[in-house]
Design a protein around this motif. Sequence first.
Motif, PDB file in Angstrom:
ATOM      1  N   UNK A 270      13.453  -5.303  -5.734  1.00 61.43           N
ATOM      2  CA  UNK A 270      12.879  -4.133  -5.052  1.00 61.43           C
ATOM      3  C   UNK A 270      11.730  -4.567  -4.140  1.00 61.43           C
ATOM      4  N   UNK A 271      12.049  -5.207  -3.016  1.00 64.50           N
ATOM      5  CA  UNK A 271      10.989  -5.737  -2.140  1.00 64.50           C
ATOM      6  C   UNK A 271      10.024  -4.665  -1.623  1.00 64.50           C
ATOM      7  N   UNK A 272      10.488  -3.424  -1.585  1.00 62.58           N
ATOM      8  CA  UNK A 272       9.615  -2.357  -1.053  1.00 62.58           C
ATOM      9  C   UNK A 272       8.404  -2.075  -1.946  1.00 62.58           C
ATOM     10  N   UNK A 273       8.472  -2.488  -3.225  1.00 58.92           N
ATOM     11  CA  UNK A 273       7.328  -2.212  -4.122  1.00 58.92           C
ATOM     12  C   UNK A 273       6.279  -3.321  -4.074  1.00 58.92           C
ATOM     13  N   UNK A 274       6.540  -4.386  -3.314  1.00 61.04           N
ATOM     14  CA  UNK A 274       5.658  -5.557  -3.384  1.00 61.04           C
ATOM     15  C   UNK A 274       4.186  -5.266  -3.060  1.00 61.04           C
ATOM     16  N   UNK A 275       3.871  -4.527  -1.987  1.00 60.20           N
ATOM     17  CA  UNK A 275       2.441  -4.279  -1.723  1.00 60.20           C
ATOM     18  C   UNK A 275       1.723  -3.612  -2.899  1.00 60.20           C
ATOM     19  N   UNK A 332      -3.990  -3.234 -20.340  1.00 61.54           N
ATOM     20  CA  UNK A 332      -3.555  -4.623 -20.502  1.00 61.54           C
ATOM     21  C   UNK A 332      -2.100  -4.824 -20.090  1.00 61.54           C
ATOM     22  N   UNK A 333      -1.411  -3.727 -19.763  1.00 58.42           N
ATOM     23  CA  UNK A 333      -0.009  -3.803 -19.334  1.00 58.42           C
ATOM     24  C   UNK A 333       0.060  -3.889 -17.808  1.00 58.42           C
ATOM     25  N   UNK A 334       0.948  -4.768 -17.310  1.00 55.55           N
ATOM     26  CA  UNK A 334       1.191  -4.861 -15.864  1.00 55.55           C
ATOM     27  C   UNK A 334       2.238  -3.813 -15.506  1.00 55.55           C
ATOM     28  N   UNK A 335       1.813  -2.816 -14.717  1.00 57.03           N
ATOM     29  CA  UNK A 335       2.682  -1.688 -14.372  1.00 57.03           C
ATOM     30  C   UNK A 335       2.765  -1.575 -12.853  1.00 57.03           C
ATOM     31  N   UNK A 336       3.888  -2.028 -12.278  1.00 60.05           N
ATOM     32  CA  UNK A 336       4.036  -2.039 -10.818  1.00 60.05           C
ATOM     33  C   UNK A 336       4.109  -0.631 -10.221  1.00 60.05           C
ATOM     34  N   UNK A 337       4.288   0.380 -11.070  1.00 57.50           N
ATOM     35  CA  UNK A 337       4.321   1.749 -10.537  1.00 57.50           C
ATOM     36  C   UNK A 337       2.963   2.441 -10.686  1.00 57.50           C
ATOM     37  N   UNK A 338       1.931   1.685 -11.103  1.00 56.84           N
ATOM     38  CA  UNK A 338       0.616   2.293 -11.346  1.00 56.84           C
ATOM     39  C   UNK A 338       0.066   2.911 -10.057  1.00 56.84           C
ATOM     40  N   UNK A 339      -0.252   4.201 -10.135  1.00 59.56           N
ATOM     41  CA  UNK A 339      -0.842   4.886  -8.979  1.00 59.56           C
ATOM     42  C   UNK A 339      -1.595   6.112  -9.490  1.00 59.56           C
ATOM     43  N   UNK A 340      -2.826   6.327  -9.024  1.00 60.57           N
ATOM     44  CA  UNK A 340      -3.559   5.440  -8.104  1.00 60.57           C
ATOM     45  C   UNK A 340      -4.014   4.171  -8.826  1.00 60.57           C
ATOM     46  N   UNK A 341      -4.504   3.206  -8.038  1.00 59.55           N
ATOM     47  CA  UNK A 341      -4.941   1.938  -8.619  1.00 59.55           C
ATOM     48  C   UNK A 341      -6.282   1.539  -7.974  1.00 59.55           C
ATOM     49  N   UNK A 342      -7.363   2.213  -8.385  1.00 57.17           N
ATOM     50  CA  UNK A 342      -8.671   1.963  -7.741  1.00 57.17           C
ATOM     51  C   UNK A 342      -9.376   0.717  -8.286  1.00 57.17           C
ATOM     52  N   UNK A 343      -8.645  -0.422  -8.316  1.00 56.42           N
ATOM     53  CA  UNK A 343      -9.246  -1.632  -8.884  1.00 56.42           C
ATOM     54  C   UNK A 343     -10.426  -2.105  -8.027  1.00 56.42           C
ATOM     55  N   UNK A 344     -11.285  -2.910  -8.641  1.00 56.37           N
ATOM     56  CA  UNK A 344     -12.492  -3.392  -7.950  1.00 56.37           C
ATOM     57  C   UNK A 344     -12.470  -4.923  -7.861  1.00 56.37           C
ATOM     58  N   UNK A 345     -11.270  -5.488  -7.677  1.00 55.91           N
ATOM     59  CA  UNK A 345     -11.137  -6.948  -7.626  1.00 55.91           C
ATOM     60  C   UNK A 345     -11.860  -7.558  -6.433  1.00 55.91           C
ATOM     61  N   UNK A 346     -12.062  -6.769  -5.374  1.00 57.10           N
ATOM     62  CA  UNK A 346     -12.800  -7.267  -4.213  1.00 57.10           C
ATOM     63  C   UNK A 346     -14.235  -6.731  -4.197  1.00 57.10           C
ATOM     64  N   UNK A 347     -14.689  -6.231  -5.361  1.00 56.37           N
ATOM     65  CA  UNK A 347     -16.045  -5.697  -5.429  1.00 56.37           C
ATOM     66  C   UNK A 347     -16.098  -4.238  -5.008  1.00 56.37           C
TER      67      UNK A 347
END
Length: 404
Positions: A270-275, A332-347
Amino acid sequence: MSEDTIDRTAPPVRDWPALDLAGTDFDPVLTELMREGPVTRISLPNGEGWAWLVTRHDDVRMVTNDPRFGREAVMDRQVTRLAPHFIPARGAVGFLDPPDHTRLRRSVAAAFTARGVERVRSRSRGMLDELVDAMLRAGPPADLTAAVLSPFPIAVICELMGVPAADRHSMHTWTQLILSSSHGAEVSERAKREMNDYFADLIGLRSDSTGEDVASLLGAAVAREEVTLAEAVGLAVLLQIGGEAVTNNSGQMFYLLLTRPELAEHLRSEPEIRPRAIDELLRWIPHRNAVGLSRIALEDVELRGVRIRAGDAVYVSYLAANRDPEVFPDPDTIDFSRAPNPHVSFGFGPHYCPGGMLARLESELLVDTLLDRVPGLKLAVPPEDVPFKKGALIRGPEALPVTW
């Protein structure tokens, strides 16, 4: 700080040693600290004293975006820290507060906008294809880190910075010495001085340039007296070093995809989910060891019932914020359908990583190219035999042996 100034209800100070963690294991000390409460106290291997640690997503965003917590005051203190040395020099953007911080960031903003990042997309894809071509020609097995994951981000950040291709190797060597805590402060400081001198020369030569690369933008800003040469050099060093973080992030990303082949298969089918999937991987991957740069409370602040006093050092943990169950169900689960995803990996806040868009672009190009062009890609050794960096501030594999 005397015992009298410490709130009697304050949590105990926890030692946080410099752990060399393998794979994508989450730091067990950070897990305990998160369990202990939203605001705890820590002591790191270098510097002096203790500091507050903030781990909840909302609190991390508040502290990083609140002018009551400043970076500049850190330079006058021996704050407890992971690194044996301060990475940014005095006056560098990492230790500035607004309005100086805003002024300095503005000087290079054009290079990191969507348009600025798109400017290097086709060249980046071409450089990546060349690296993968060479790896495929040489045949398996290969070290994916040495063949692709290390040279690619170096080439991309050097392209964006305006560093000539002939100088990429020197940049990489300096960056590795600056980012390692295992060589001691003296070696790291010498590497930092050498990189500073290099950028002082490069920026000085670009004072009349109309180029869109970072060195040219900084050279023009220095010529217009909008920033000083010292400020420009400090910013260039931080951006150059930050550019190599992609090597470690993508190293962990591919270690994860190769040790959990069902994830890689999902992205292939499913290449469309990659981003969206890359955002989830960026949220989940433990990018660094311990914590990064601290802040100083400029006045008394009440946070979750804890009194943080003016002058206290405060750290936030983006890794912990990215695992906050109130924001990320089943974190702790990797969920490719997670939305929204307001992560702070870039600060977050004024010090949000300016290279966030560039890092995303590189991650997308790497995932697309390697999954599609090398469909049989797999680890050449058992997962536990993949060597991870020791004594590093940023986590990642030393080598990633693969075959196909």
